[in-house]
Scaffold this motif. Sequence first.
Motif, PDB file in Angstrom:
ATOM      1  N   ASP A 181      27.864  10.212  -6.552  1.00 34.30           N
ATOM      2  CA  ASP A 181      28.157  10.201  -5.110  1.00 34.30           C
ATOM      3  C   ASP A 181      26.857  10.405  -4.343  1.00 34.30           C
ATOM      4  O   ASP A 181      26.363  11.515  -4.197  1.00 34.30           O
ATOM      5  CB  ASP A 181      29.157  11.307  -4.797  1.00 34.30           C
ATOM      6  CG  ASP A 181      29.532  11.360  -3.318  1.00 34.30           C
ATOM      7  OD1 ASP A 181      29.011  10.534  -2.534  1.00 34.30           O
ATOM      8  OD2 ASP A 181      30.342  12.239  -2.949  1.00 34.30           O
TER       9      ASP A 181
ATOM     10  N   SER B 265      28.569  16.032  -7.529  1.00 34.96           N
ATOM     11  CA  SER B 265      28.167  14.763  -6.913  1.00 34.96           C
ATOM     12  C   SER B 265      27.320  13.936  -7.861  1.00 34.96           C
ATOM     13  O   SER B 265      27.441  12.699  -7.907  1.00 34.96           O
ATOM     14  CB  SER B 265      27.403  15.032  -5.611  1.00 34.96           C
ATOM     15  OG  SER B 265      28.235  15.675  -4.658  1.00 34.96           O
TER      16      SER B 265
ATOM     17  N   GLY C  12      27.167  12.708  -1.289  1.00 35.16           N
ATOM     18  CA  GLY C  12      27.316  14.100  -1.729  1.00 35.16           C
ATOM     19  C   GLY C  12      26.013  14.680  -2.229  1.00 35.16           C
ATOM     20  O   GLY C  12      25.713  15.861  -1.989  1.00 35.16           O
TER      21      GLY C  12
END
Length: 296
Positions: free
Chosen positions: A204, A199, A207
């Motif tokens: 992200d 991630s 994430g």
Amino acid sequence: MAITRVTQRMLSQRSLTSVQSGLNRMAKVQEQLQTGKRINRPSDSPADTGTALRVRSSLADQHQYIRNAADGVAWLGTVDSTLSGIVTQVTRAHTLGLQGGNTGSLSQAALDALATEVDQIRESVLQQANTQYLGRPVFGGTTDGSLAFKEDGTYAGDGGSVMRRVGADVTVRVDADGIETFGADGDNVFSHLADLSKSLRLGDSAGIQDGIANLADDLTNLSGAEASEGARYNRITHASDLANQSVLQLTTSLTDVEDVDLAAATVDLQTQEVAYQAALAATGKTIQPSLLDFLR
């Protein structure tokens, strides 16, 4: 009324028997003083011999409990130090996740650097999770293999328990369950670290937040494992203390049964020596000169 005829030969035999008995008693006391033991053979005291055998059997059991406890303490000590190191590493990874959560203020290069460190932490945690004691992984149960976790983070142990008997009715687990400590395959510390790294590299944000939450749960789980290990460590050390106390008590009991009272035995030897000398003197007077002595 029957009259028993006492001959010179009968008197001599009785006198010699008395002298021999006194000599045997004196020899027995001398043997006790030499060995320091009141019981040198079962015939000396069958009842006390049976007691001594039972005490010795109990002593052997307690000594085995002490050895088992020492081995258990070594196992749990290894588990404790390993868990402490893992908690430190996972805490660092959690901190890196929190830093990476500020995706708006960090460049991708910075996120990649965080991800690289998380990867290194995963490798270190995996290595520590495969810590061994006497060639056996402490998180692998009773497996004959050398690993508790494979390179991909999946469990390689067998889920068994390493137990040590430290008392007559006291058995303590001295390893740690790998699944309970790190989580099930696909949802454990190793997969959570790998997901956080991924991630971070992707930037992200959602994430990363999931990774932070997962590692927080992992830290709670690891702390629980530490608490369980600490409780078992205290239990096994307490059992060891009790076994050591039992050894002292049983040793005292065995001494009372087997060992001779040196002061009393010394007095007894002197008494037996006096009795033996008196028996010799009496025998010398009892055995009268024969006719041959008068013909000389």
